[in-house]
Design an enzyme around this catalytic site. Sequence first.
Site, PDB file in Angstrom:
ATOM      1  N   TYR A  13     -24.183   5.131 -37.775  1.00  0.00           N
ATOM      2  CA  TYR A  13     -22.983   5.128 -36.908  1.00  0.00           C
ATOM      3  C   TYR A  13     -22.822   6.431 -36.127  1.00  0.00           C
ATOM      4  O   TYR A  13     -21.714   6.809 -35.776  1.00  0.00           O
ATOM      5  CB  TYR A  13     -21.711   4.858 -37.725  1.00  0.00           C
ATOM      6  CG  TYR A  13     -21.818   3.736 -38.707  1.00  0.00           C
ATOM      7  CD1 TYR A  13     -22.169   2.454 -38.288  1.00  0.00           C
ATOM      8  CD2 TYR A  13     -21.587   3.934 -40.055  1.00  0.00           C
ATOM      9  CE1 TYR A  13     -22.270   1.406 -39.194  1.00  0.00           C
ATOM     10  CE2 TYR A  13     -21.691   2.895 -40.970  1.00  0.00           C
ATOM     11  CZ  TYR A  13     -22.038   1.633 -40.527  1.00  0.00           C
ATOM     12  OH  TYR A  13     -22.144   0.607 -41.428  1.00  0.00           O
ATOM     13  N   HIS A  14     -23.945   7.098 -35.820  1.00  0.00           N
ATOM     14  CA  HIS A  14     -23.872   8.396 -35.151  1.00  0.00           C
ATOM     15  C   HIS A  14     -24.700   8.441 -33.861  1.00  0.00           C
ATOM     16  O   HIS A  14     -25.517   9.345 -33.685  1.00  0.00           O
ATOM     17  CB  HIS A  14     -24.364   9.502 -36.100  1.00  0.00           C
ATOM     18  CG  HIS A  14     -23.589   9.620 -37.362  1.00  0.00           C
ATOM     19  ND1 HIS A  14     -24.108  10.206 -38.504  1.00  0.00           N
ATOM     20  CD2 HIS A  14     -22.338   9.227 -37.691  1.00  0.00           C
ATOM     21  CE1 HIS A  14     -23.196  10.174 -39.466  1.00  0.00           C
ATOM     22  NE2 HIS A  14     -22.115   9.577 -38.994  1.00  0.00           N
ATOM     23  N   PRO A  15     -24.550   7.524 -32.934  1.00  0.00           N
ATOM     24  CA  PRO A  15     -25.332   7.601 -31.696  1.00  0.00           C
ATOM     25  C   PRO A  15     -24.913   8.794 -30.844  1.00  0.00           C
ATOM     26  O   PRO A  15     -23.720   9.100 -30.727  1.00  0.00           O
ATOM     27  CB  PRO A  15     -25.009   6.274 -30.996  1.00  0.00           C
ATOM     28  CG  PRO A  15     -23.665   5.883 -31.518  1.00  0.00           C
ATOM     29  CD  PRO A  15     -23.634   6.360 -32.941  1.00  0.00           C
TER      30      PRO A  15
END
Length: 642
Positions: free
Chosen positions: A576-578
């Site tokens: 969940y860290h683009p």
Amino acid sequence: MKRYFIIFSALLHIFCGAVRLDTPSILPETCSTVQNPEDLASYVIQDIHSSVKEAERSLANPSDYPDHYRPQDGEEFDFIIVGSGSAGSVIANRLSEVPSWRILLLEAGGNPEKSTEIPGLYGALQKTSYDWQYQTEPEENNCLAMVNNSCNWPRGKVLGGSSTINGMIYVRGNKEDYNGWARAGNEGWDYESVLKYFKKSENIEAEEVLRHDNYKYYHDEGGYLTIGSFKNDSIEDLLKVYGAGMEELGYKLNYDCNGESQRGFVKLQGTIIGGKRCSTAKAFLKGFNNRKHLKVSRNSLATKILFDYQSKTAQGVKFLNNNNKEITVKAKKEVIISAGAINSPQLLMLSGIGPKQHLEELGIDVIEDLPVGQNLQDHMLMAGLLFSYNFSRPRQRLTDHMYEYLMSPSSSQLSSIGMLSYSGFINTVDTDSNIPDIQTYHYDIDVNNTSSLTNALAMFGIRDDIIKLFLDINSKRFVTPVMPTLLKPHSRGRILLRSKNPEDKVKIVTNFLTDARDIETLLRATEFLSNLASTKAMKSLDTKFHEIVAPACSKYVVSSRDFRICSLKHFVTTCYHPTSTCKMGPADDPTSVVNPQLQVKGVRHLRVADASIMPDIVRGNTNAPSIMIGEKAADLVKQHWL
């Protein structure tokens, strides 16, 4: 409710009749006004109901936030900010400190609702209206255990953006991350320079930090964003054993990974206040209704940045309002894009700023040929590993937890995110290094807790037939899905437009595991976890290490190199860290989109300020750095225009 009726009926019997007290003045006040016990029972039940309703109203009260504003077509503002997420809410707040500036904040989603407030229920926010519900493109090297070979990529579509739906973990990253940005030519982005912006936001309440006298060098207490601690009473014994196992492998307990050193087994800080989520919407927009020059337009999807083509100057934004009517708003000073690592490049490309060939193939007029959408990075998370233990804890129904939460949020288990609030920051090559290459995450699932484990795995989009393999283990034992996460990936993906239609979701090509170095690091991390399960401390709970065997990997010997590579291709997914799709870089960097002042290259009066500008992803969760980027961006804007 029947349970509470019985309890209060018993109390009523004691205090108001069955037991005759010699001192009437100590009787409950209500007893003197109610004629018989049955009336009092009804009164008490109504009082419980009223208390619950009052507590419920305190969750995500819409009146806490600025009123919804409906811009008129052609209306002018000094600044237009697209996106109210981890950076955008900060920028809106800081720019509105200048009373002469008229500011419009556009948000594609609506207000946070009650369910967004409760830390323990954060996982249930995925695949809801608060989530853009992105999916990756099927690829041959990753997400093979997922439905349609496609990983879920949640992103916040709500006031506060992803800070309203995430796990609330507050990790700044490693000092070396920011020093590396500066060495690449991004002046002013070294660690010492950005530290003041981390501190500017922060109101530190984390007890484990405040117990140490030197915390003020790294933390502050005066900011809008409250950083607290998560409650972990029910798994305290398990965490002690886990921590002892980590120490056997050379990693001591670290009370503050945002302080002197990131290394070790860490109790994480969180964006949490009084047992409730502290999103950037709550921190930077709630309570600022008096700033009438700050206008917030919800359910407003930005579709295009407007330019004067001759001077290449951004002049405004087109957006679709909640009635699907197209509105044009104009910016006298700047347009600031803070829509995140997926939506920011999408809006730029829809507006003619991006890779020339890609835009021309879609029939979009090119204003500036820039590598927008390239350089996509994310922390790859391996979801196919499991610890099981001889461990148990008291269990309650969710309704009981919810009642406790409403009555006393900070003391309820729902104010916790369980074992997820602890991480291991390790280096798989050099145990003594202060620069980690892996972060470990963990969930805690009671024995035979089918619903919790299924929901946790479904967050990643894992197929039902493979979820069953996890459930078989959990049917007999308490389990911890243990997820090593690659902190410095070498693989690079990209964001591409699917069409010219702004309502069509983009193509997300992750390219996970396309660089062999990433595979090797994750293989070392898997071996580390196998060794952890075998430590003396972990063996005290009869810990077993499980590697889930996806059907396509069953042809290999479990735990062999070939098996583990096959397993990585099935279970590696997003953390969940683009980031990094509008890369920041100096003037001579052809791979960058914005300069160190966050101005889009080749055009005027347009900036990007969110996780997309990171030249390289930081070693840790990306919410805290995105908030810092918002703080620094606001100062850059003020320095330019004041």
